[in-house]
Design an enzyme around this catalytic site. Structure first.
Site, PDB file in Angstrom:
ATOM      1  N   LYS A 199      46.081  42.592  79.464  1.00  0.00           N
ATOM      2  CA  LYS A 199      45.312  43.396  80.411  1.00  0.00           C
ATOM      3  C   LYS A 199      44.929  42.500  81.582  1.00  0.00           C
ATOM      4  O   LYS A 199      44.226  41.497  81.410  1.00  0.00           O
ATOM      5  CB  LYS A 199      44.053  43.929  79.702  1.00  0.00           C
ATOM      6  N   HIS A 328      50.436  54.459  75.296  1.00  0.00           N
ATOM      7  CA  HIS A 328      49.190  53.881  75.798  1.00  0.00           C
ATOM      8  C   HIS A 328      48.102  53.951  74.726  1.00  0.00           C
ATOM      9  O   HIS A 328      48.164  54.764  73.808  1.00  0.00           O
ATOM     10  CB  HIS A 328      48.762  54.695  77.026  1.00  0.00           C
TER      11      HIS A 328
HETATM   12  O1  GKR Z   1      40.305  49.143  77.385  1.00  0.00           O
HETATM   13  O2  GKR Z   1      39.893  47.979  79.170  1.00  0.00           O
HETATM   14  C1  GKR Z   1      40.579  48.767  78.530  1.00  0.00           C
HETATM   15  C2  GKR Z   1      41.871  49.286  79.131  1.00  0.00           C
HETATM   16  O3  GKR Z   1      41.979  48.887  80.448  1.00  0.00           O
HETATM   17  C3  GKR Z   1      41.964  50.782  79.002  1.00  0.00           C
HETATM   18  O4  GKR Z   1      40.803  51.358  79.505  1.00  0.00           O
HETATM   19  C4  GKR Z   1      43.172  51.359  79.669  1.00  0.00           C
HETATM   20  O5  GKR Z   1      43.097  52.743  79.618  1.00  0.00           O
HETATM   21  O6  GKR Z   1      44.455  50.227  78.000  1.00  0.00           O
HETATM   22  C5  GKR Z   1      44.460  51.043  79.047  1.00  0.00           C
HETATM   23  C6  GKR Z   1      45.657  50.870  79.943  1.00  0.00           C
HETATM   24  O7  GKR Z   1      46.710  50.521  79.467  1.00  0.00           O
HETATM   25  O8  GKR Z   1      45.552  51.162  81.133  1.00  0.00           O
HETATM   26 MG    MG Z   2      47.833  50.755  81.334  1.00  0.00          MG
END
Ligand code: GKR
Ligand code: MG
Length: 432
Positions: A199, A328
Site C-alpha cells: 500500500k 480487492h
Molecule cells: O485499508 O488502507 C487501507 C486500504 O487503502 C483500503 O482502504 C483500500 O480500499 O485496500 C484498498 C485498496 O486496494 O485500494
Molecule cells: Mg487498491
C-alpha cells in the site's frame, strides 16, 4: 414456494473490530473499525451470515432492508436487488458522500453504498440456502473450478503503536525498505504468501520505489504490486512506471479518475499494466474505462459489486473485453473471507492472487479462523459458507460498538492521523 426457505427474521449487529495503525495516503487506520454482521433466519431454522461495512451510511439502508425482507425466500436474490432499490431510498446520501474519506474506493454515492449493503444480505441468503440444502456456496454459484484460492500478502507502511492509546501488536513499525521487507518476510514465513502488494501513497514516490526494489531483491521473481490509491499525478505515475518497469506485476490506481488512468496507460504502453479498484467500481464506469484502455486489470470486490453473483457477472464482462480480474480487499473478517474464497473458487480466469487484509485482523466473529497455507485457502465443501458464528465474540464486539463514544463508528483515517498530527487534513490529489 418452499416455506422452509422463507425468511422469518433478519438480525443486524454492528461491531467494532481492532485494527493496527496501517498507513495509507489519507491517514492511518483507527484502533477500531466498524463492520456490520447480517444474519438471515429461515422458517426452516437455517441461519445464514454476511458481513459488510459498518459505518452509519451503511447501517441506515441495512435497517430498511432488514425490515422489508421477512416473508421473502432466500432463493429470491434478484428480488433482493429490486427490494433494496425500493426500500433504501438513498436519503442518507449527501454532497459529502462524493468523497470516501476512509474506504479509498473512488467516488462514493448512495447506489454504491446500497450495493455494499445488499452484498451482505445476498451472502447471508446464500449461506442459509446452502445450509438448508447441504450444499457449499460455491455449488450454488455453479461449482468450484479450483480447490484452493491464492492470496497475496498485503504489506503496509505502519507504526508500531496507535498514537493515542499506545495500543500495539508484535509487528513493530515498517517505515522504510528494510521494514517493508521484514514485514513481507514474516508474511511469507507465517502464511506462505508468494506475491506481495504494498500500500503506497504514504511517502514520496522515490521512497516507495526503493521499497519495491528491495522487495524484488529479497523475493526474486515474485509478483509485486504497488497501490498509492490515486495519489500521483500523470507525470509522477509515468515516472514510477518507468522506474519499476519489469519489476511490478501491476501498478494499482497510480492516479485518480479514468481520464488520468487512461493518460498513464496510453503513455506507459505495455511497461506496467494498470489495475484498479477505484475508477471501475460500478457497471456504469466500465464502458468508458474499457473503451479507453484505462485499465488492464479490475479488482473485483463482492461488497462493492453487490454480492457473489454480481462478482461473477463482472468476471464475465472482463473476460469479454480481455481485461484481467483480481480481487480487492478492505478491512474484513472471516465471514467475508469465506465469501471471497467461494466466489474466487468459481471464476475460471481469476489469474491473480487475491488481496486480503485478514492477517492484520486478530479479532473475528467465527469460531475457527481461516488459515493460509502456502499462501492459499482451501475452498470449503461444508454446507453454506462453512463458517460458524461465535456468538460470544460477536456480543463482545457489539458491546464495544455500543460503548464507543462515536469516535470509531465511522472509519476516518484522516481523523486518526490528526491524533498524531493535529494539522493533518485529507491530502488533495494528486499529492505528488
Ligand atoms: O485499508 O488502507 C487501507 C486500504 O487503502 C483500503 O482502504 C483500500 O480500499 O485496500 C484498498 C485498496 O486496494 O485500494
Ligand atoms: Mg487498491
Amino acid at each position: 414456494m418452499n416455506t422452509a426457505l422463507v425468511i422469518e427474521d433478519v438480525r443486524l449487529t454492528p461491531i467494532l473490530v481492532s485494527d493496527p495503525p496501517l498507513l495509507n495516503t489519507q491517514g492511518v487506520h483507527q484502533p477500531y473499525t466498524p463492520r456490520l454482521i447480517v444474519e438471515v433466519v429461515t422458517r426452516g431454522g437455517a441461519t445464514g451470515v454476511g458481513e459488510t461495512y459498518g459505518d452509519g451510511a451503511y447501517l441506515e439502508p441495512a435497517r430498511s432492508l432488514a425490515e422489508a425482507l421477512p416473508g421473502r425466500a432466500v432463493t429470491d436474490l434478484n428480488g433482493l436487488f429490486a427490494l433494496a432499490d425500493e426500500v433504501c431510498d438513498g436519503s442518507h446520501a449527501t454532497a459529502d458522500d462524493r468523497v470516501d474519506a476512509g474506504g479509498l474506493r473512488g467516488v462514493r454515492n448512495a447506489g454504491k453504498i446500497r450495493l455494499s449493503v445488499v452484498s451482505a444480505f445476498e451472502v447471508a441468503c446464500l449461506d442459509a440456502l446452502g445450509r438448508a440444502q447441504g450444499l457449499p456456496v460455491h455449488a450454488l454459484l455453479g461449482g468450484k473450478v479450483r480447490d484452493s484460492v491464492e492470496y497475496s500478502a498485503y504489506l503496509f507502511y505502519r507504526w508500531a503503536a496507535h498514537p493515542a492509546s499506545g495500543e500495539r501488536d508484535d509487528w513493530g513499525a515498517a517505515l522504510d525498505p528494510a521494514g517493508v521487507v521484514a514485514q513481507a518476510r514474516r508474511f511469507a514465513d507465517t502464511y506462505g504468501f508468494g506475491s506481495f502488494k504494498l500500500k503506497g501513497g504514504v511517502f514520496e514516490p522515490d521512497r516507495e520505489i526503493a521499497a519495491v526494489r528491495a522487495l524484488a531483491e529479497a523475493f526474486p521473481g515474485r509478483p509485486l504490486r504497488l497501490d498509492p490509491n490515486g495519489a500521483w499525478s500523470v507525470p509522477t505515475s509515468l515516472y514510477v512506471a518507468e522506474q519499476l518497469k519489469g519489476v511490478l506485476e501491476y501498478l494499482e490506481d497510480p492516479t485518480s479518475g479514468t481520464d488520468n488512468m487512461a493518460a498513464v496507460a496510453v503513455a506507459a504502453a505495455t511497461d506496467v499494466p494498470l489495475a484498479t479498484n477505484m475508477c471501475v467500481t460500478t457497471l456504469a464506469e466500465i464502458p468508458e474505462a474499457f473503451a479507453r484502455d484505462a485499465v488492464r486489470i479490475v479488482l473485483s470486490d463482492h461488497h462493492y459489486w453487490g454480492g457473489l453473483h454480481r462478482t461473477r457477472e463482472l468476471a464475465g464482462i472482463c473476460r469479454t473485453f480481455g481485461v484481467g480480474l483480481s480481487m480487492h480487499s478492505n478491512t474484513h473478517l472471516g465471514i467475508s473471507l469465506a465469501a471471497m474464497t467461494h466466489v474466487a473458487a468459481t471464476v475460471p480466469d481469476l489469474a491473480y492472487a487475491c488481496d486480503s487484509h485478514y492477517p492484520w485482523q486478530t479479532e473475528d466473529v467465527i469460531t475457527e479462523r481461516h488459515t493460509f497455507t502456502g499462501g492459499r485457502l482451501t475452498v470449503s465443501d461444508a454446507p453454506g459458507l462453512g463458517v460458524e458464528l461465535d456468538r460470544d465474540r460477536l456480543a463482545a464486539l457489539h458491546r464495544r460498538w455500543l460503548e464507543d463514544d462515536g469516535t470509531h463508528r465511522e472509519r476516518d483515517d484522516a481523523a486518526a492521523m490528526r491524533v498524531a498530527d493535529p494539522d493533518w487534513t485529507t491530502p488533495a490529489v494528486p499529492r505528488w
